[in-house]
Scaffold this motif. Structure first.
Motif, PDB file in Angstrom:
ATOM      1  N   LEU A  89       0.849  -1.089  -0.194  1.00 13.62           N
ATOM      2  CA  LEU A  89       0.184  -0.267  -0.267  1.00 13.62           C
ATOM      3  C   LEU A  89       0.662   1.006  -0.351  1.00 13.62           C
ATOM      4  O   LEU A  89       0.843   2.597  -0.626  1.00 13.62           O
ATOM      5  CB  LEU A  89      -1.107  -0.345   1.325  1.00 13.62           C
ATOM      6  N   ILE A  90       2.408   1.100   0.794  1.00 15.05           N
ATOM      7  CA  ILE A  90       2.722   2.630   0.326  1.00 15.05           C
ATOM      8  C   ILE A  90       3.655   2.931  -0.405  1.00 15.05           C
ATOM      9  O   ILE A  90       3.732   3.658  -1.013  1.00 15.05           O
ATOM     10  CB  ILE A  90       3.858   2.325   1.895  1.00 15.05           C
ATOM     11  N   ILE A  91       4.065   1.367  -0.595  1.00 13.99           N
ATOM     12  CA  ILE A  91       4.551   1.570  -2.007  1.00 13.99           C
ATOM     13  C   ILE A  91       3.627   2.215  -3.388  1.00 13.99           C
ATOM     14  O   ILE A  91       3.674   3.353  -4.526  1.00 13.99           O
ATOM     15  CB  ILE A  91       5.292   0.543  -3.064  1.00 13.99           C
ATOM     16  N   ARG A  92       2.199   1.496  -3.413  1.00 12.29           N
ATOM     17  CA  ARG A  92       1.429   2.001  -3.974  1.00 12.29           C
ATOM     18  C   ARG A  92       1.082   3.891  -3.550  1.00 12.29           C
ATOM     19  O   ARG A  92       0.584   4.208  -5.208  1.00 12.29           O
ATOM     20  CB  ARG A  92       0.062   0.876  -4.444  1.00 12.29           C
ATOM     21  N   TYR A  93       0.551   3.935  -2.551  1.00 16.97           N
ATOM     22  CA  TYR A  93       0.007   5.051  -2.565  1.00 16.97           C
ATOM     23  C   TYR A  93       0.882   6.316  -1.834  1.00 16.97           C
ATOM     24  O   TYR A  93       0.540   7.642  -1.821  1.00 16.97           O
ATOM     25  CB  TYR A  93      -1.621   4.727  -2.055  1.00 16.97           C
ATOM     26  N   GLY A  94       1.929   5.823  -2.073  1.00 17.85           N
ATOM     27  CA  GLY A  94       2.878   6.138  -0.557  1.00 17.85           C
ATOM     28  C   GLY A  94       3.604   7.531  -1.902  1.00 17.85           C
ATOM     29  O   GLY A  94       3.671   7.557  -2.980  1.00 17.85           O
ATOM     30  N   THR A  95       3.754   9.457  -1.470  1.00 16.67           N
ATOM     31  CA  THR A  95       4.586  10.176  -1.877  1.00 16.67           C
ATOM     32  C   THR A  95       6.487   9.690  -1.285  1.00 16.67           C
ATOM     33  O   THR A  95       6.670   9.130  -0.739  1.00 16.67           O
ATOM     34  CB  THR A  95       5.350  11.434  -0.795  1.00 16.67           C
TER      35      THR A  95
ATOM     36  N   SER B  25      -6.781   7.122  20.252  1.00 15.89           N
ATOM     37  CA  SER B  25      -7.388   7.723  20.722  1.00 15.89           C
ATOM     38  C   SER B  25      -6.296   9.316  21.204  1.00 15.89           C
ATOM     39  O   SER B  25      -5.323   8.767  22.008  1.00 15.89           O
ATOM     40  CB  SER B  25      -8.426   8.470  21.559  1.00 15.89           C
ATOM     41  N   GLY B  26      -6.248  10.994  20.484  1.00 16.05           N
ATOM     42  CA  GLY B  26      -5.783  11.324  21.201  1.00 16.05           C
ATOM     43  C   GLY B  26      -4.421  11.876  20.232  1.00 16.05           C
ATOM     44  O   GLY B  26      -3.611  12.339  20.481  1.00 16.05           O
ATOM     45  N   LEU B  27      -3.945  10.986  19.352  1.00 16.00           N
ATOM     46  CA  LEU B  27      -2.765  11.121  18.278  1.00 16.00           C
ATOM     47  C   LEU B  27      -3.427  11.966  18.002  1.00 16.00           C
ATOM     48  O   LEU B  27      -3.774  11.826  16.994  1.00 16.00           O
ATOM     49  CB  LEU B  27      -2.177   9.422  17.607  1.00 16.00           C
ATOM     50  N   ALA B  28      -1.702  12.852  17.312  1.00 13.52           N
ATOM     51  CA  ALA B  28      -1.485  13.796  16.316  1.00 13.52           C
ATOM     52  C   ALA B  28      -1.539  13.487  14.998  1.00 13.52           C
ATOM     53  O   ALA B  28      -1.010  12.113  14.633  1.00 13.52           O
ATOM     54  CB  ALA B  28      -0.653  14.526  17.036  1.00 13.52           C
ATOM     55  N   VAL B  29      -2.276  14.014  13.933  1.00 14.24           N
ATOM     56  CA  VAL B  29      -1.878  13.361  12.845  1.00 14.24           C
ATOM     57  C   VAL B  29      -1.159  14.407  11.577  1.00 14.24           C
ATOM     58  O   VAL B  29      -2.259  15.302  11.307  1.00 14.24           O
ATOM     59  CB  VAL B  29      -3.132  13.028  11.703  1.00 14.24           C
ATOM     60  N   ALA B  30      -0.014  14.313  11.425  1.00 11.44           N
ATOM     61  CA  ALA B  30       0.529  15.505  10.279  1.00 11.44           C
ATOM     62  C   ALA B  30       0.122  15.196   9.059  1.00 11.44           C
ATOM     63  O   ALA B  30      -0.099  13.712   8.813  1.00 11.44           O
ATOM     64  CB  ALA B  30       2.065  15.325  10.650  1.00 11.44           C
ATOM     65  N   PRO B  31      -0.233  16.400   8.156  1.00 12.69           N
ATOM     66  CA  PRO B  31      -0.035  15.965   6.332  1.00 12.69           C
ATOM     67  C   PRO B  31       0.329  14.688   6.010  1.00 12.69           C
ATOM     68  O   PRO B  31      -0.117  13.868   4.731  1.00 12.69           O
ATOM     69  CB  PRO B  31       0.146  17.110   6.367  1.00 12.69           C
ATOM     70  N   GLU B  32       1.797  14.781   6.497  1.00 11.52           N
ATOM     71  CA  GLU B  32       2.751  13.773   5.617  1.00 11.52           C
ATOM     72  C   GLU B  32       2.032  11.957   6.332  1.00 11.52           C
ATOM     73  O   GLU B  32       3.204  10.979   6.171  1.00 11.52           O
ATOM     74  CB  GLU B  32       3.765  14.415   6.153  1.00 11.52           C
ATOM     75  N   ASP B  33       1.415  12.347   7.475  1.00 11.18           N
ATOM     76  CA  ASP B  33       1.168  10.787   8.064  1.00 11.18           C
ATOM     77  C   ASP B  33      -0.647   9.688   7.253  1.00 11.18           C
ATOM     78  O   ASP B  33      -0.581   8.774   7.712  1.00 11.18           O
ATOM     79  CB  ASP B  33       0.873  10.218   9.313  1.00 11.18           C
ATOM     80  N   LEU B  34      -0.759  11.185   6.482  1.00 15.74           N
ATOM     81  CA  LEU B  34      -1.674  11.168   5.351  1.00 15.74           C
ATOM     82  C   LEU B  34      -1.436  10.220   4.608  1.00 15.74           C
ATOM     83  O   LEU B  34      -0.467  10.618   3.298  1.00 15.74           O
ATOM     84  CB  LEU B  34      -2.887  11.811   5.006  1.00 15.74           C
ATOM     85  N   LEU B  35      -1.973   8.406   3.813  1.00 17.57           N
ATOM     86  CA  LEU B  35      -1.363   7.880   2.653  1.00 17.57           C
ATOM     87  C   LEU B  35      -2.336   8.260   1.652  1.00 17.57           C
ATOM     88  O   LEU B  35      -3.676   7.055   2.571  1.00 17.57           O
ATOM     89  CB  LEU B  35      -1.109   6.162   3.683  1.00 17.57           C
ATOM     90  N   GLY B  36      -2.383   8.209   0.503  1.00 15.20           N
ATOM     91  CA  GLY B  36      -3.330   7.734  -0.358  1.00 15.20           C
ATOM     92  C   GLY B  36      -3.929   9.442  -0.307  1.00 15.20           C
ATOM     93  O   GLY B  36      -3.825  10.194   0.798  1.00 15.20           O
ATOM     94  N   GLY B  37      -5.417   8.514  -1.215  1.00 14.36           N
ATOM     95  CA  GLY B  37      -6.681   9.671  -0.672  1.00 14.36           C
ATOM     96  C   GLY B  37      -7.839   8.505  -0.518  1.00 14.36           C
ATOM     97  O   GLY B  37      -7.446   7.614   0.270  1.00 14.36           O
ATOM     98  N   PRO B  38      -8.981   9.833   0.169  1.00 13.59           N
ATOM     99  CA  PRO B  38     -10.222   9.043   0.630  1.00 13.59           C
ATOM    100  C   PRO B  38     -10.261   7.642  -0.781  1.00 13.59           C
ATOM    101  O   PRO B  38     -10.904   7.775  -1.355  1.00 13.59           O
ATOM    102  CB  PRO B  38     -11.316  10.070   0.485  1.00 13.59           C
TER     103      PRO B  38
END
Ligand SMILES: Cc1cc2nc3c(=O)[nH]c(=O)nc-3n(C[C@H](O)[C@H](O)[C@H](O)COP(=O)(O)OP(=O)(O)OC[C@H]3O[C@@H](n4cnc5c(N)ncnc54)[C@H](O)[C@@H]3O)c2cc1C
Length: 376
Positions: free
Chosen positions: A96-102, A202-215
């Protein structure tokens, strides 16, 4: 000039050799709350954690090279199904990371794998499913994943979370030191050492670079359904292990020439080989170049993999029954390896929505094609 192809083949062969040795000595863990820490460290030491990311010292297992990857998954499953499940999760995350990752996400993941970090994909959840919530302009996670293999041990989970619009978004959360894993519910019949517990985000922060691919990318066809061939490959290893253990038992007890035992062994071999043929073809169709290019190609591959799931499940159940009948009560004693191996396989054969998978595969038959041409 570097001969990349020759180096790659040599690297892959030596990785397979290392894996064969490792699979022969997989730790036979069976306690609640246990985890194959040593085996994962040995996988890391031979480069098997970096291999699915296509980098590192050892030549990569090309995710798109079905025969290579099938052999790796089958071998590890033969050694032990809990380890096989954990490694399959690692490979699924890499795919998944190889397919959708930056480029940066792939680089970061490869570096973490090289440091020995185990990855996993955690999608299953109960009523308190994982959401992405925005608080004071920043994204945070809320909720819990269930049936998460390696909970408390996987350093880099890839999870799905509902966004504000209700769509599924993949996230590569950066874990903190809080005790978030809970294995208390994993009191399972088999696969005890897979540490398949729940994990609270719960409570973990998510940075923009932690989002993989799109919805929606996680469930995007054909890869979501077609990727099921990989757990079938691990199950195949478990099936073949049962056959090997039954062979050893019959031979050691001088029962291998009895005609009834021979007939049952013949049927068992047919089941194991049937599973292998289905997995191999499913792997080829799922990983074929251009499989995602047209809806027809995608649908064809997904239908085949859905049927392969049922076929391998049936072969696994048949093998369980025949091996237990051939070995008899000795195979039900906790001192015999078959006792644990049978429980592990019976448990790992439980995969999501098997009825739906069979029916979705069956629907492919109603095309304007003869049955013999459907996958030719
Ligand atoms: C060892 C192990 C490790 C796992 N690790 C992970 C992990 O790391 N990450 C992860 O995300 N998940 C993991 N899972 C969970 C897995 O992905 C599935 O969620 C789980 O195996 C589903 O099993 P089930 O038998 O409950 O399936 P179900 O889908 O509930 O199937 C049970 C039965 O109900 C039927 N059924 C299903 N849906 C319906 C319906 N709507 N109406 C009527 N009947 C229905 C099925 O056909 C089947 O007969 C793991 C599972 C196992 C066994």
């Amino acid at each position: 000039m570097l001969d990349i192809a020759a180096n790659r083949t040599r690297g892959h062969e030596s990785l397979l050799g290392d894996l064969r040795r490792l699979a022969r000595h997989t730790t036979a863990l069976d306690e609640d709350g246990s985890f194959p820490t040593q085996d994962i460290a040995r996988l890391a030491a031979i480069g098997a954690l970096t291999a699915p990311f296509g980098g590192g010292e050892v030549a990569g297992i090309a995710i798109g090279a079905p025969d290579e990857l099938m052999e790796v998954l089958r071998l590890i499953g033969h050694g032990g199904l809990p380890l096989g499940r954990l490694y399959e999760g690692h490979v699924n995350a890499a795919a998944l990371i190889i397919r959708y990752g930056t480029r940066e996400q792939i680089r970061r993941a490869r570096r973490r794998a090289a440091e020995g970090a185990l990855f996993g994909v955690w999608n299953t959840e109960g009523a308190d499913g994982v959401r992405l919530v925005r608080e004071a302009g920043a994204l945070r996670l809320a909720g819990t994943k269930t049936f998460a293999s390696g909970a408390g041990h996987v350093a880099c989970p890839l999870i799905t979370a509902r966004d504000a619009d209700g769509a599924w978004q993949m996230v590569l959360p950066q874990l903190d030191d809080a005790a978030r894993a809970d294995l208390s519910d994993w009191r399972a019949h088999g696969m005890r050492a897979s540490a398949t517990g729940s994990f609270r985000f719960s409570g973990l922060a998510v940075a923009p670079e932690d989002l993989l691919g799109g919805p929606g990318d996680y469930h995007r066809p054909p890869h979501f359904s077609a990727g099921a061939w990989r757990f079938c490959a691990v199950q195949l290893g478990g099936i073949e292990r049962l056959v090997d253990e039954a062979k050893d038992f019959l031979q050691a007890n001088g029962r291998h020439e009895d005609p009834h035992q021979l007939a049952r062994m013949g049927e068992t071999l047919i089941a194991a080989e049937t599973a292998r043929l289905w997995v191999r073809r499913a792997a080829h169709l799922a990983e074929a170049a251009g499989v995602a290019d047209t809806p027809e190609a995608a649908e064809r591959a997904v239908a085949y993999v859905n049927l392969a799931r049922s076929a391998v499940e049936r072969c696994g159940l048949e093998t369980l029954e025949r091996v237990q009948r051939s070995v008899g009560l000795a195979g039900f004693l906790r001192t015999h390896p078959l006792e644990r191996l049978c429980r592990d396989l019976a448990t790992y054969l439980r995969q999501p929505a098997p009825d739906r998978a069979l029916c979705a595969g069956a629907a492919h038959a109603f095309r304007d094609e003869a049955a013999g041409d459907l996958w030719r």
